[in-house]
Write an enzyme that holds these catalytic residues in place. Structure first.
Site, PDB file in Angstrom:
ATOM      1  N   CYS A 147      -0.882   0.515   7.497  1.00  0.00           N
ATOM      2  CA  CYS A 147      -1.275   0.846   6.128  1.00  0.00           C
ATOM      3  C   CYS A 147      -2.704   1.361   6.068  1.00  0.00           C
ATOM      4  CB  CYS A 147      -1.110  -0.376   5.231  1.00  0.00           C
ATOM      5  SG  CYS A 147       0.621  -0.818   4.944  1.00  0.00           S
TER       6      CYS A 147
ATOM      7  N   ASP B 104      26.309 -36.637   1.724  1.00  0.00           N
ATOM      8  CA  ASP B 104      26.450 -35.804   0.529  1.00  0.00           C
ATOM      9  C   ASP B 104      27.187 -34.492   0.749  1.00  0.00           C
ATOM     10  OD1 ASP B 104      24.928 -37.712  -0.843  1.00  0.00           O
ATOM     11  OD2 ASP B 104      23.052 -36.723  -0.297  1.00  0.00           O
TER      12      ASP B 104
ATOM     13  N   ARG C 270      20.884 -21.125  -5.429  1.00  0.00           N
ATOM     14  CA  ARG C 270      21.905 -20.829  -6.442  1.00  0.00           C
ATOM     15  C   ARG C 270      21.222 -20.473  -7.761  1.00  0.00           C
ATOM     16  NH1 ARG C 270      23.708 -25.156  -3.554  1.00  0.00           N
ATOM     17  NH2 ARG C 270      23.102 -26.726  -5.113  1.00  0.00           N
TER      18      ARG C 270
ATOM     19  N   TRP D  23      23.910 -37.747 -10.437  1.00  0.00           N
ATOM     20  CA  TRP D  23      22.640 -37.057 -10.234  1.00  0.00           C
ATOM     21  C   TRP D  23      21.532 -37.968 -10.739  1.00  0.00           C
ATOM     22  CZ3 TRP D  23      22.716 -32.863  -7.364  1.00  0.00           C
ATOM     23  CH2 TRP D  23      23.880 -32.093  -7.314  1.00  0.00           C
TER      24      TRP D  23
ATOM     25  N   GLU E 111       0.818  -1.204   0.000  1.00  0.00           N
ATOM     26  CA  GLU E 111       0.000   0.000   0.000  1.00  0.00           C
ATOM     27  C   GLU E 111       0.857   1.261   0.000  1.00  0.00           C
ATOM     28  OE1 GLU E 111      -2.233  -2.975   2.735  1.00  0.00           O
ATOM     29  OE2 GLU E 111      -0.194  -2.605   2.002  1.00  0.00           O
TER      30      GLU E 111
ATOM     31  N   THR F  81      16.335 -43.574  -4.637  1.00  0.00           N
ATOM     32  CA  THR F  81      16.917 -42.240  -4.467  1.00  0.00           C
ATOM     33  C   THR F  81      18.438 -42.233  -4.474  1.00  0.00           C
ATOM     34  OG1 THR F  81      16.924 -42.426  -2.047  1.00  0.00           O
ATOM     35  CG2 THR F  81      14.937 -41.536  -3.097  1.00  0.00           C
ATOM     36  N   ALA F  82      19.065 -43.375  -4.294  1.00  0.00           N
ATOM     37  CA  ALA F  82      20.519 -43.463  -4.275  1.00  0.00           C
ATOM     38  C   ALA F  82      20.918 -44.929  -4.374  1.00  0.00           C
ATOM     39  CB  ALA F  82      21.087 -42.856  -2.982  1.00  0.00           C
ATOM     40  N   MET F  83      22.136 -45.145  -4.802  1.00  0.00           N
ATOM     41  CA  MET F  83      22.637 -46.508  -4.825  1.00  0.00           C
ATOM     42  C   MET F  83      22.865 -46.989  -3.392  1.00  0.00           C
ATOM     43  SD  MET F  83      22.447 -46.766  -7.985  1.00  0.00           S
ATOM     44  CE  MET F  83      23.028 -48.456  -8.177  1.00  0.00           C
ATOM     45  N   ALA F  84      23.037 -48.253  -3.198  1.00  0.00           N
ATOM     46  CA  ALA F  84      23.228 -48.808  -1.859  1.00  0.00           C
ATOM     47  C   ALA F  84      24.426 -48.185  -1.171  1.00  0.00           C
ATOM     48  CB  ALA F  84      23.395 -50.328  -1.940  1.00  0.00           C
TER      49      ALA F  84
END
Length: 358
Positions: free
Chosen positions: A86, A202, A209, A172, A55, A163-166
């Site tokens: 305001c 990780d 970014r 990625w 405003e 979601t990820a390897m063992a």
């Protein structure tokens, strides 16, 4: 029923409000359009850091707003915060009418702004594009009503739900377009939550970014019940603030110079997630993004804390030995977790599902 003129100008006010999303914490992003003789004479939206409000920006752009109609996406404030009310500014400017999309549930306002306008003899109409206005600041609205931020879990998986390897290798799964899309989720968040397991596996930076990003870095929050955070973790060296949440009363902490460390209630050896989210609400966090491993994601889901789940699915297969998306100890079909699909779209070579727990 709203007329076409009110809808047109309120639509513009909502367009302006969306520009400030993610930059105004702990305040909501509010758009304002001033109209006289069916012509826009001033417009604005809440600026980074939460001030000036929309405003005030619009009044400054108009110069003279006497006799104008103000279209505002959220009830004008009636209390002194970082800036004067305001509602009082609109009264002083001599506007003749105010159209409000949505009332402000903030207990310090909660109808007070509309009452102040009407007491000054200004005509006020409410509810124009109310549902659309709710979508601009859902985290703020939820925090004002419940004390808890809006919590979104971001997950990424292969087509076979891994979601990820063992070994923990995960970079990625998704392509660059999906990873850039995540940066936009981060940019509108007040805090990004992860678990210490993700830090150990990780060593992420957990920052926004985006090219030409001018907003503040979200608060980085690590659930670390036994204080296993490495002193040289990348997350501790990033701009902005890091908060480490543990559950060991009286435990010594060695991160005082690079992070804030707090002790929260213990939930069977782990940080009580509900207490942690209420703490973030008390700190003024409106939207929280959870980016974590399968165990913590499952804990958030089981605790009933997730308002939304965003899953990126890559057209790839990681195999049956790879790690699952979410750890849920379910044994019977009747125990399955039902989700409502809100949106599905392609992001580069991947797919993004937006879901809500039923």
């Amino acid at each position: 029923m709203s007329n076409a003129t009110d809808i047109r100008y309120m639509s513009r006010a909502l367009e302006l409000a969306r520009r400030g999303v993610g930059t105004t914490t702990p305040n909501p992003s509010v758009g304002c359009v001033l109209v006289r003789d069916d012509r826009i004479i001033g417009e604005g939206y809440t600026q980074p850091g939460g001030v000036p409000h929309g405003e005030v920006e619009a009044l400054g752009a108009a110069g003279d707003a006497k006799g104008a109609t103000a279209y505002v996406t959220l009830e004008p404030c009636s209390h002194h915060g970082k800036s004067p009310p305001c509602a009082a500014a609109l009264v002083a400017a001599g506007v003749a009418r105010v159209v409000v999309a949505l009332g402000d549930p903030n207990p310090e306002v909660a109808g007070g702004g509309i009452t102040a306008l009407r007491d000054a003899g200004i005509a006020v109409d409410e509810g124009v594009l109310e549902n659309e206005a709710r979508l601009v600041n859902p985290g703020f609205l939820q925090r004002m009503i419940t004390g808890k931020p809006r919590i979104i879990a971001k997950l990424a998986m292969s087509l076979d739900g891994r979601t990820a390897m063992a070994s923990g290798e995960s970079q990625w799964i998704t392509g660059p377009d999906a990873r850039m899309d995540v940066q936009h989720l981060r940019a509108r968040s007040c805090a990004i939550v992860t678990g210490v397991g993700s830090i150990l596996d990780d060593d992420p930076a957990m920052t926004v970014r985006l090219e030409n990003y001018a907003g503040s870095q979200p608060l980085r929050v690590v659930m670390d019940s036994r204080l296993r955070m490495p002193a040289d973790a990348r997350i501790l060296a990033q701009p902005g603030n890091t908060l480490i949440c543990h559950a060991q009363e009286g435990a010594p902490t060695s991160f005082a110079e690079s992070a804030e460390v707090i002790c929260l209630p213990d939930d069977n050896g782990r940080v009580d997630l509900a207490a942690a989210m209420l703490h973030l609400g008390e700190r003024g966090c409106n939207e929280v993004l959870v980016e974590c491993g399968s165990r913590l994601a499952g804990a958030f889901l089981q605790a009933g804390l997730l308002d939304e789940i965003v899953v990126y699915i890559a057209p790839s297969l990681l195999g049956s030995n790879a790690r699952p998306l979410i750890e849920l100890p379910l044994e019977h079909m009747a125990d399955k977790v039902e989700l409502d699909t809100i949106d599905v779209r392609r992001v580069g070579r991947d797919w993004r599902f937006t879901l809500q727990p039923q």
